[in-house]
Design an enzyme around this catalytic site. Structure first.
Site, PDB file in Angstrom:
ATOM      1  CB  SER A 148      -0.817  -0.107   1.330  1.00 48.13           C
ATOM      2  OG  SER A 148      -1.633  -1.074   1.246  1.00 48.13           O
ATOM      3  CB  ILE A 173       4.887  -9.209 -10.437  1.00 45.75           C
ATOM      4  CG1 ILE A 173       5.496  -8.249  -9.343  1.00 45.75           C
ATOM      5  CG2 ILE A 173       4.970  -8.397 -11.847  1.00 45.75           C
ATOM      6  CD1 ILE A 173       4.859  -7.245  -8.869  1.00 45.75           C
ATOM      7  CD  GLU A 373      -4.581  -2.291 -10.513  1.00 44.55           C
ATOM      8  OE1 GLU A 373      -4.011  -1.233 -10.547  1.00 44.55           O
ATOM      9  OE2 GLU A 373      -3.919  -3.406 -11.383  1.00 44.55           O
ATOM     10  CG  PHE A 393      -2.633   7.773   2.935  1.00 47.79           C
ATOM     11  CD1 PHE A 393      -2.975   6.423   2.284  1.00 47.79           C
ATOM     12  CD2 PHE A 393      -2.859   8.766   2.384  1.00 47.79           C
ATOM     13  CE1 PHE A 393      -3.883   6.408   1.366  1.00 47.79           C
ATOM     14  CE2 PHE A 393      -3.922   8.995   1.468  1.00 47.79           C
ATOM     15  CZ  PHE A 393      -4.522   7.599   0.951  1.00 47.79           C
TER      16      PHE A 393
HETATM   17  C1  LIG Z   1      -3.243 -11.830  -7.246  1.00 48.64           C
HETATM   18  C2  LIG Z   1      -2.498 -10.309  -7.162  1.00 48.64           C
HETATM   19  C3  LIG Z   1      -1.852  -9.563  -8.159  1.00 48.64           C
HETATM   20  C4  LIG Z   1      -0.952  -8.524  -8.077  1.00 48.64           C
HETATM   21  N1  LIG Z   1      -0.656  -7.937  -9.058  1.00 48.64           N
HETATM   22  C5  LIG Z   1       0.357  -6.880  -8.824  1.00 48.64           C
HETATM   23  C6  LIG Z   1       1.039  -6.350 -10.208  1.00 48.64           C
HETATM   24  O1  LIG Z   1       0.984  -6.942 -11.190  1.00 48.64           O
HETATM   25  N2  LIG Z   1       2.016  -5.439  -9.895  1.00 48.64           N
HETATM   26  C7  LIG Z   1       2.228  -4.848  -8.635  1.00 48.64           C
HETATM   27  O2  LIG Z   1       3.184  -4.088  -8.558  1.00 48.64           O
HETATM   28  N3  LIG Z   1       1.364  -5.339  -7.520  1.00 48.64           N
HETATM   29  C8  LIG Z   1       0.582  -6.558  -7.654  1.00 48.64           C
HETATM   30  N4  LIG Z   1      -0.201  -6.783  -6.734  1.00 48.64           N
HETATM   31  C9  LIG Z   1       0.177  -6.320  -5.062  1.00 48.64           C
HETATM   32  C10 LIG Z   1      -0.945  -5.444  -4.503  1.00 48.64           C
HETATM   33  O3  LIG Z   1      -1.100  -4.144  -5.383  1.00 48.64           O
HETATM   34  C11 LIG Z   1      -0.647  -5.381  -3.376  1.00 48.64           C
HETATM   35  O4  LIG Z   1      -1.004  -6.569  -2.801  1.00 48.64           O
HETATM   36  C12 LIG Z   1      -1.568  -4.356  -2.613  1.00 48.64           C
HETATM   37  O5  LIG Z   1      -1.043  -2.723  -2.948  1.00 48.64           O
HETATM   38  C13 LIG Z   1      -1.608  -4.318  -1.097  1.00 48.64           C
HETATM   39  O6  LIG Z   1      -0.196  -4.515  -0.563  1.00 48.64           O
HETATM   40  P1  LIG Z   1       0.232  -5.476   0.596  1.00 48.64           P
HETATM   41  O7  LIG Z   1      -0.550  -6.788  -0.056  1.00 48.64           O
HETATM   42  O8  LIG Z   1       1.578  -5.307   0.826  1.00 48.64           O
HETATM   43  O9  LIG Z   1      -0.777  -5.325   1.676  1.00 48.64           O
HETATM   44  P2  LIG Z   1      -0.342  -4.163   2.863  1.00 48.64           P
HETATM   45  O10 LIG Z   1       0.137  -2.768   2.282  1.00 48.64           O
HETATM   46  O11 LIG Z   1       0.517  -4.760   4.044  1.00 48.64           O
HETATM   47  O12 LIG Z   1      -1.612  -3.944   3.663  1.00 48.64           O
HETATM   48  C14 LIG Z   1      -2.213  -4.789   4.516  1.00 48.64           C
HETATM   49  C15 LIG Z   1      -3.684  -4.429   5.138  1.00 48.64           C
HETATM   50  O13 LIG Z   1      -3.145  -3.053   5.681  1.00 48.64           O
HETATM   51  C16 LIG Z   1      -4.309  -2.020   5.242  1.00 48.64           C
HETATM   52  N5  LIG Z   1      -3.589  -0.749   5.107  1.00 48.64           N
HETATM   53  C17 LIG Z   1      -2.607  -0.214   4.407  1.00 48.64           C
HETATM   54  N6  LIG Z   1      -2.159   1.144   4.915  1.00 48.64           N
HETATM   55  C18 LIG Z   1      -3.061   1.411   5.932  1.00 48.64           C
HETATM   56  C19 LIG Z   1      -3.481   2.519   6.452  1.00 48.64           C
HETATM   57  N7  LIG Z   1      -2.622   3.583   6.335  1.00 48.64           N
HETATM   58  N8  LIG Z   1      -4.589   2.595   7.447  1.00 48.64           N
HETATM   59  C20 LIG Z   1      -5.248   1.590   7.746  1.00 48.64           C
HETATM   60  N9  LIG Z   1      -4.954   0.304   6.990  1.00 48.64           N
HETATM   61  C21 LIG Z   1      -4.165   0.256   6.039  1.00 48.64           C
HETATM   62  C22 LIG Z   1      -4.493  -2.656   3.853  1.00 48.64           C
HETATM   63  O14 LIG Z   1      -5.825  -2.017   3.346  1.00 48.64           O
HETATM   64  C23 LIG Z   1      -4.502  -4.055   4.232  1.00 48.64           C
HETATM   65  O15 LIG Z   1      -5.977  -4.225   4.495  1.00 48.64           O
HETATM   66  C24 LIG Z   1      -0.905  -7.979  -6.576  1.00 48.64           C
HETATM   67  C25 LIG Z   1      -1.568  -8.575  -5.699  1.00 48.64           C
HETATM   68  C26 LIG Z   1      -2.439  -9.850  -5.795  1.00 48.64           C
HETATM   69  C27 LIG Z   1      -3.114 -10.532  -4.694  1.00 48.64           C
END
Ligand SMILES: Cc1cc2nc3c(=O)[nH]c(=O)nc-3n(C[C@H](O)[C@H](O)[C@H](O)COP(=O)(O)OP(=O)(O)OC[C@H]3O[C@@H](n4cnc5c(N)ncnc54)[C@H](O)[C@@H]3O)c2cc1C
Length: 394
Positions: A148, A173, A373, A393
């Site tokens: 995120s 990815i 996304e 954030f």
């Molecule tokens: C099948 C799949 C395909 C994907 N494809 C791509 C791709 O092609 N390219 C790419 O770059 N990425 C890709 N992603 C990654 C995706 O964009 C990330 O998983 C997403 O941005 C969330 O990041 P994270 O999983 O690290 O969760 P985190 O950022 O660790 O978040 C964990 C939890 O914390 C919450 N959170 C975060 N910040 C805050 C805040 N400030 N306050 C309160 N809650 C918060 C989130 O909403 C979530 O519930 C993919 C993911 C999946 C599952």
């Protein structure tokens, strides 16, 4: 006395939304729907069950259909409007979110990054073959410890003479292990920059991530960069800072606003058809008020989501769409789509948990769509900031 059943209305016909589309938009939608039903739908449950997709063949099929980078102008791309692109995403996601993900990542992330920020030479080299599905692209922003908050990325690119040397790891990815080119975002002395990393570059590997319970008909991989040496012209000249990748994500999110409704529509069609055929307590399941309440609530949400998607599409075509508005669309439509998929699952009873029907497959896929996304929480924070002027954030 009970009246005899009348001809059912399709949930989306309730609001006569088709009348808001142009002939060309309806034609593009019909073409994508027919091709998706003919060439993709018969195979998708099998791909999902195996956790494998014939990505290269799929990319060529989708390229032949003209949906890869279809909203971009020039370089072999179709140059349709945003609404037509959204409708194509909807039809593909009605089959499976994994197929729409392939198209979104190819067209709205990898191709868009090159189209928007690339040099003329980079565009000419990559875009026509990517539009045709001969080359597959991926987009590496997320890292194991930076999702995120992409500003926390560790992947870095350092100058060595005129070359660049990249080190780091990208995670989750889409298309990663089948891509011919990876758009990799890395920290430099000059802020975050984008680099085009061709498959096979020494030091670059893309191990596939297995054991997924969601988006099983989509390739997901890690990108590992160990002293990957690239020439100076591998950098995208037009993107400087996080606004580069974030602008690309906004493009892809727009496709999801429509796409998620495709999955919801498919679930609802299945549930209505199932409820009409299924007899419980000696009557059709569709004839009970509790079932009709569920179907009515879901159809209302589907129709509202469709109106929202169309409104955002028209704003995009007018060049007026803001990131906050895309957040409203992504938050609402994915949240409602997953709720619809889960509710439809209840209507199908035990049959709902199998791959014979699409509902739990869609529900599981939408778990990923809810997260990637920008998670629903992050989009809520974007909207909260717009409403209050305060950023929450960090
Ligand atoms: C099948 C799949 C395909 C994907 N494809 C791509 C791709 O092609 N390219 C790419 O770059 N990425 C890709 N992603 C990654 C995706 O964009 C990330 O998983 C997403 O941005 C969330 O990041 P994270 O999983 O690290 O969760 P985190 O950022 O660790 O978040 C964990 C939890 O914390 C919450 N959170 C975060 N910040 C805050 C805040 N400030 N306050 C309160 N809650 C918060 C989130 O909403 C979530 O519930 C993919 C993911 C999946 C599952």
């Amino acid at each position: 006395m009970k009246s005899s059943p009348s001809t059912p209305t399709h949930p989306l016909a309730l609001l006569a939304i088709d009348g808001l589309l142009t002939d060309e938009e309806r034609e593009i939608r019909a073409t994508v729907r027919a091709a998706a039903d003919r060439e993709l739908r018969p195979h998708v449950a099998g791909w999902f069950e195996k956790g494998e997709v014939p990505a290269r063949e799929l990319a060529r099929t989708l390229g032949g259909l003209g949906v890869l980078g279809m909203h971009l102008e020039g370089y072999g791309c179709a140059g349709t409007n945003a609404v037509a692109y959204g409708l194509a995403c909807m039809e593909l996601e009605a089959v499976d979110s994994g197929l729409r993900s392939l198209v979104s990542v190819q067209g709205s992330l990898a191709m868009y990054a090159i189209w928007k920020h690339g040099s003329e030479e980079q565009k000419r080299h990559w875009l026509p073959k990517m539009a045709a599905g001969e080359y597959i692209g991926c987009f590496g922003l997320t890292e194991p410890d930076a999702g995120s908050d992409p500003g926390a990325m560790r992947t870095n690119a350092k100058r060595d003479g005129s070359d660049w040397v990249l080190n780091g790891t990208k995670m989750w990815i889409t298309n990663g292990s089948v891509a011919d080119v990876a758009v990799v975002w890395a920290r430099t002395e000059d802020g975050v920059r984008g680099f085009l990393v061709p498959a096979g570059t020494p030091g670059f590997s893309a191990p596939e991530i297995k054991m997924k319970l969601s988006l099983r008909a989509s390739v997901t991989a890690e990108l590992v960069l160990e002293n990957v040496r690239l020439p100076a012209d591998a950098m995208l000249p037009g993107a400087r800072g996080l606004s580069g990748p974030l602008g690309c994500l906004n493009e892809a999110r727009f496709g999801i606003v429509f796409g998620a409704l495709g999955a919801a529509r498919d679930c609802l069609e299945s549930a209505i058809s199932y409820a009409r055929d299924r007899t419980v307590f000696a009557r059709s399941l569709a004839s009970y008020q509790l079932t009709q309440q569920k179907l009515a609530d879901m159809s209302v949400e589907l129709g509202k989501g469709m109106l929202l998607a169309l409104h955002l599409g028209r704003l995009k075509d007018a060049g007026e769409l803001t990131p906050e508005q895309v957040s409203v669309g992504k938050l609402n439509n994915v949240r409602e789509a997953i709720a619809i998929a889960r509710e439809c699952r209840t209507i199908l009873g035990a049959n709902g948990i199998t791959l014979e029907y699409p509902v739990l497959r869609h529900a599981n896929n939408l778990e990923s769509v809810l997260t990637y996304e920008g998670t629903s929480e992050v989009h809520s924070l974007v909207i909260g900031k717009a409403l209050t002027g305060e950023q929450a954030f960090r």
